[in-house]
Design a protein around this motif. Structure first.
Motif, PDB file in Angstrom:
ATOM      1  N   LEU A 221       0.627  -1.193   0.164  1.00 32.29           N
ATOM      2  CA  LEU A 221       0.147  -0.109  -0.173  1.00 32.29           C
ATOM      3  C   LEU A 221       0.645   0.939  -0.371  1.00 32.29           C
ATOM      4  N   ILE A 222       0.648   2.161  -0.612  1.00 32.00           N
ATOM      5  CA  ILE A 222       1.599   3.462  -1.253  1.00 32.00           C
ATOM      6  C   ILE A 222       0.134   4.233  -0.824  1.00 32.00           C
ATOM      7  N   ARG A 223       1.232   5.174   0.336  1.00 33.18           N
ATOM      8  CA  ARG A 223      -0.192   6.771   1.082  1.00 33.18           C
ATOM      9  C   ARG A 223       1.096   7.697   1.327  1.00 33.18           C
ATOM     10  N   CYS A 224       0.236   8.730   0.730  1.00 34.32           N
ATOM     11  CA  CYS A 224       0.405   9.860   1.370  1.00 34.32           C
ATOM     12  C   CYS A 224      -0.381  10.346   2.690  1.00 34.32           C
ATOM     13  N   LEU A 225       0.663  10.570   3.716  1.00 32.47           N
ATOM     14  CA  LEU A 225       0.266  10.309   4.735  1.00 32.47           C
ATOM     15  C   LEU A 225      -0.425  12.023   5.148  1.00 32.47           C
ATOM     16  N   GLU A 237       2.284   5.980  -8.413  1.00 35.44           N
ATOM     17  CA  GLU A 237       3.152   6.755  -9.123  1.00 35.44           C
ATOM     18  C   GLU A 237       4.147   7.606  -7.936  1.00 35.44           C
ATOM     19  N   ALA A 238       4.512   8.160  -8.775  1.00 34.58           N
ATOM     20  CA  ALA A 238       5.985   9.208  -7.527  1.00 34.58           C
ATOM     21  C   ALA A 238       6.042  10.077  -8.544  1.00 34.58           C
ATOM     22  N   ALA A 239       6.523  11.255  -7.979  1.00 38.77           N
ATOM     23  CA  ALA A 239       6.439  12.772  -8.761  1.00 38.77           C
ATOM     24  C   ALA A 239       8.207  11.830  -9.173  1.00 38.77           C
ATOM     25  N   PRO A 240       8.331  13.082 -10.323  1.00 44.86           N
ATOM     26  CA  PRO A 240       9.661  12.686 -10.946  1.00 44.86           C
ATOM     27  C   PRO A 240      10.512  13.534  -9.902  1.00 44.86           C
ATOM     28  N   ILE A 241      11.939  11.889 -10.136  1.00 40.12           N
ATOM     29  CA  ILE A 241      13.371  12.963  -9.456  1.00 40.12           C
ATOM     30  C   ILE A 241      13.689  13.658 -10.314  1.00 40.12           C
ATOM     31  N   PRO A 242      14.252  15.042  -9.544  1.00 40.58           N
ATOM     32  CA  PRO A 242      14.826  16.037 -10.137  1.00 40.58           C
ATOM     33  C   PRO A 242      16.311  15.839 -10.199  1.00 40.58           C
ATOM     34  N   ARG A 243      17.033  16.020 -11.402  1.00 39.64           N
ATOM     35  CA  ARG A 243      18.221  16.727 -11.638  1.00 39.64           C
ATOM     36  C   ARG A 243      19.378  17.339 -10.322  1.00 39.64           C
ATOM     37  N   GLU A 244      19.574  16.590  -9.546  1.00 31.33           N
ATOM     38  CA  GLU A 244      20.291  17.833  -8.199  1.00 31.33           C
ATOM     39  C   GLU A 244      21.367  18.209  -9.048  1.00 31.33           C
ATOM     40  N   ASN A 301       8.532  -2.821 -12.920  1.00 33.66           N
ATOM     41  CA  ASN A 301       6.935  -2.905 -12.150  1.00 33.66           C
ATOM     42  C   ASN A 301       6.677  -3.462 -14.086  1.00 33.66           C
ATOM     43  N   GLU A 302       6.318  -4.551 -13.987  1.00 38.04           N
ATOM     44  CA  GLU A 302       5.467  -5.390 -15.540  1.00 38.04           C
ATOM     45  C   GLU A 302       4.276  -4.641 -16.229  1.00 38.04           C
ATOM     46  N   THR A 303       4.005  -4.672 -15.217  1.00 32.00           N
ATOM     47  CA  THR A 303       1.990  -3.656 -15.735  1.00 32.00           C
ATOM     48  C   THR A 303       2.313  -2.963 -15.988  1.00 32.00           C
ATOM     49  N   ASP A 381       7.475   5.958 -16.900  1.00 27.77           N
ATOM     50  CA  ASP A 381       7.671   5.779 -15.827  1.00 27.77           C
ATOM     51  C   ASP A 381       7.410   3.979 -15.363  1.00 27.77           C
ATOM     52  N   VAL A 382       8.354   3.383 -15.420  1.00 22.04           N
ATOM     53  CA  VAL A 382       8.154   1.936 -15.749  1.00 22.04           C
ATOM     54  C   VAL A 382       8.872   1.232 -14.253  1.00 22.04           C
ATOM     55  N   ARG A 383       8.849   1.365 -13.686  1.00 22.01           N
ATOM     56  CA  ARG A 383       9.458   0.997 -11.790  1.00 22.01           C
ATOM     57  C   ARG A 383       8.132   1.026 -11.198  1.00 22.01           C
ATOM     58  N   TYR A 384       8.945   0.130  -9.748  1.00 23.77           N
ATOM     59  CA  TYR A 384       7.898   0.384  -8.698  1.00 23.77           C
ATOM     60  C   TYR A 384       8.461   1.244  -7.674  1.00 23.77           C
ATOM     61  N   VAL A 385       7.045   2.261  -7.251  1.00 19.55           N
ATOM     62  CA  VAL A 385       8.201   3.233  -5.959  1.00 19.55           C
ATOM     63  C   VAL A 385       8.517   2.463  -4.378  1.00 19.55           C
ATOM     64  N   THR A 386       8.978   3.214  -4.480  1.00 15.61           N
ATOM     65  CA  THR A 386      10.226   2.878  -2.786  1.00 15.61           C
ATOM     66  C   THR A 386       9.956   3.540  -2.277  1.00 15.61           C
ATOM     67  N   LYS A 387      11.064   3.244  -1.323  1.00 18.10           N
ATOM     68  CA  LYS A 387      11.108   4.141   0.228  1.00 18.10           C
ATOM     69  C   LYS A 387      11.718   5.321  -0.131  1.00 18.10           C
ATOM     70  N   GLY A 388      12.031   6.617  -0.359  1.00 18.47           N
ATOM     71  CA  GLY A 388      12.258   8.039  -0.283  1.00 18.47           C
ATOM     72  C   GLY A 388      12.142   8.576  -1.248  1.00 18.47           C
ATOM     73  N   ASP A 389      11.212   7.665  -2.173  1.00 18.62           N
ATOM     74  CA  ASP A 389       9.820   8.372  -3.100  1.00 18.62           C
ATOM     75  C   ASP A 389       9.044   9.330  -2.983  1.00 18.62           C
ATOM     76  N   ARG A 390       8.504  10.387  -3.341  1.00 13.84           N
ATOM     77  CA  ARG A 390       7.433  11.763  -2.994  1.00 13.84           C
ATOM     78  C   ARG A 390       5.932  11.563  -3.533  1.00 13.84           C
ATOM     79  N   CYS A 391       5.148  12.167  -3.422  1.00 16.28           N
ATOM     80  CA  CYS A 391       4.081  11.774  -3.730  1.00 16.28           C
ATOM     81  C   CYS A 391       3.946  12.496  -5.070  1.00 16.28           C
TER      82      CYS A 391
END
Length: 571
Positions: A221-225, A237-244, A301-303, A381-391
């Protein structure tokens, strides 16, 4: 009901095969017994609870305007072939050959059956919309049945199917079922979360799951509290990761990595983090190979990939294909120099100077950069969301937990009505496909999910709505005539006059055994006829959940019970 006249085989110890609390307690409390792997018998207490869930589901389905039917468990394979789902179910399908040599399946679900019925019985817009539902047993050949009734080969579901003239009608039907599900789970006393979901083998493009948060849940379960965004793992889905930074591309360099072919082995060898590496996964889609690039610490994320490529399914290429495409064995593939389409996950597209396989044995490349060293054919976006990703909605850090799926609603559209030719004539006499929705509830999953969320070290804690009995009367000494006289009087009064569900523990057992069993089976209200009655002629009324105790004269028991039941029935 008197305990001596029913079957409540409680156990002191948990059976060895039980892995989670709900499984242990359903067996220990005498609700179920395992007959074979993935199949359980419901004993009297379990049947009472099951019927209460069924009653709530049926009442709310009827309230929502759905019409009940009862469909066969046996299904001809030609309907599954007609819909294109025979191969989708694959080994999960339980089949057998009858005496005439015809192969039949035990129904894993009933979309094809209901669509077949409707296409033969409904042909005019005047007969629509309609929503049909049933409560029926389903069968799937689980590879590893476990967790009791949460993952079994035989399970009970409520499934409903809506048929509408157009998508506006589908939206109304969907909302009606969605709201009915909320009422059902509220009445059952469940803490649940509604999340966006992928439709999977059911088809369609919109669906929601109803999930009970639980550390033993098999769904992620992926949630934004912060903003309330929620989705299951396949859909999230996760927010796009910005280029740092805009690091200057460094000269590409080949380095020897003998026998280092996993992300962890290579990152340890090079003393870099996995997120500084890019892995190249070779998939077969539509018969053609395609390369998918992911950051070293991410998973495909094969789906999502399947939908992106517009395919029914995708599959990882075999070793021979990978070697043919890349020139290297598994573990050393990279994007530089390969001549197939390359899809890069968004998290890869912003990387600079990363490490990849060199497409030759025992070698990797340092300082690889997109566009300079290889061409990306598409970013997605072809991956699973992971810890550290943003809403994706508010950019707050997301929360990842586990949950038990108890319900799922789908907007199917015309997937089945097109395949099975379920048509109707509109107001102009033009033939159109019916617009369908599908709505499922795991009936026995509700019971297990409730127990997972509502128990303590002593046993189950039932809410009033699902308790097999609302009250248990415990005469501590059944050989004491006065105690049994008042016990029987209260039992008759509450059962026959007040119309309440009461269990009288008339067993000649030690008090400790009776109290432990009462807590184990989780009856909400206990009426104890013991020492206090002998001393002061008062009865003890004790609440299972809070432990509160009330001393009450016998002639006030009914009114006190009525007051407590009203309080316990409030949300």
């Amino acid at each position: 009901m008197k305990w001596s006249q029913t079957l409540i085989p409680t156990l002191k110890e948990s059976p060895s095969e039980a892995e989670i609390d709900s499984h242990k307690l359903m067996i220990r409390a005498g609700l179920i017994r395992r007959i074979t792997a993935g199949a359980y018998a419901y004993l009297p207490l379990g049947t009472l609870v099951l019927n209460k869930v069924v009653d709530i589901v049926r009442e709310e389905m009827n309230r929502a305007g759905a019409i009940e039917v009862f469909l066969p468990a046996l299904q001809p394979l030609d309907l599954l072939e007609e819909s294109g789902r025979l191969n989708v179910f694959g080994d999960d399908l339980i089949t057998f050959e009858d005496r005439h040599g015809k192969t039949t399946a035990l129904g894993p679900t009933h979309e094809e059956i209901i669509t077949d019925i409707v296409r033969n019985e409904i042909n005019s817009y005047r007969q629509l919309p309609i929503t049909l539902y049933q409560i029926q047993t389903k069968f799937r050949d689980e590879t590893r049945p476990r967790f009791g009734v949460l993952r079994s080969k035989e399970f009970i579901m409520k499934d409903a199917y809506s048929f509408d003239l157009d998508y506006e009608g589908l939206n109304k039907s969907y909302k009606s079922m969605y709201d009915a599900y909320c009422r059902i789970f509220d009445r059952c006393g469940l803490d649940y979360i509604i999340c966006e979901a992928d439709s999977g083998a059911m088809g369609g493009d919109v669906s929601h799951e109803f999930m009970v948060p639980s550390p033993v849940g098999e769904d992620v379960l992926i949630r934004c509290l912060k903003c309330g965004y929620s989705a299951n793992r396949e859909r999230a889905e996760a927010a796009p990761i910005p280029r740092e930074n805009n690091a200057t591309p460094q000269p590409i360099k080949e380095i020897s990595t003998p026998n280092k072919h996993t992300i962890q082995e290579v990152s340890d060898f090079l003393q870099i983090k996995p997120d500084q590496m890019v892995k190249t996964m070779i998939y077969i889609a539509g018969g053609q190979p395609v390369a998918v690039l992911l950051r070293g610490d991410h998973e495909v994320n094969e789906t999502k990939l399947t939908k992106l490529l517009g395919q029914e399914t995708v599959a990882l290429a075999d070793h021979t294909t990978i070697e043919h495409v890349t020139g290297a064995r598994v573990g050393f593939a990279g994007p530089v120099g390969i001549q197939i389409k390359i899809i890069a996950d968004q998290a890869v597209s912003i990387l600079r100077n990363f490490v990849t396989g060199a497409n030759k044995p025992d070698a990797h490349l340092l300082h690889v950069n997109p566009e300079r060293d290889f061409t990306i054919g598409g970013v997605a976006d072809v991956r699973y969301v992971t810890k550290g990703d943003r809403c994706p909605k508010c950019n707050h850090e997301i929360d990842i937990s586990q949950g038990i799926e108890i319900g799922h609603v789908f907007k199917l559209g015309t997937k089945y009505s097109d395949a099975l030719k379920a048509k109707f004539l509109d107001t102009n006499g033009k033939e159109k496909s019916m617009i369908m929705g599908c709505y499922g509830i795991g009936v026995n999953r509700i019971i297990a999910s409730l127990i997972e969320r509502s128990h303590d070290e002593n046993g189950i804690i039932w809410p009033i709505a699902l308790a097999p009995y609302k009250i248990i009367i415990i005469p501590v000494n059944v050989n004491d005539a006065a105690s049994m006289q008042i016990a029987n009087h209260i039992y008759e009064d509450l059962t026959n006059i007040a119309g309440l569900e009461v269990l009288l523990d008339d067993r000649d057992q030690r008090p400790g055994v009776k109290f432990k069993d009462a807590d184990l089976i989780g009856i909400p209200i206990k009426i104890i006829i013991g020492k206090k009655f002998t001393e002061t002629k008062e009865l003890e009324i004790k609440l299972r959940k809070s432990g509160e105790t009330f001393l009450t004269p016998p002639d006030e028991v009914r009114s006190k019970i009525k007051h407590l039941l009203e309080a316990l029935s409030k949300p």
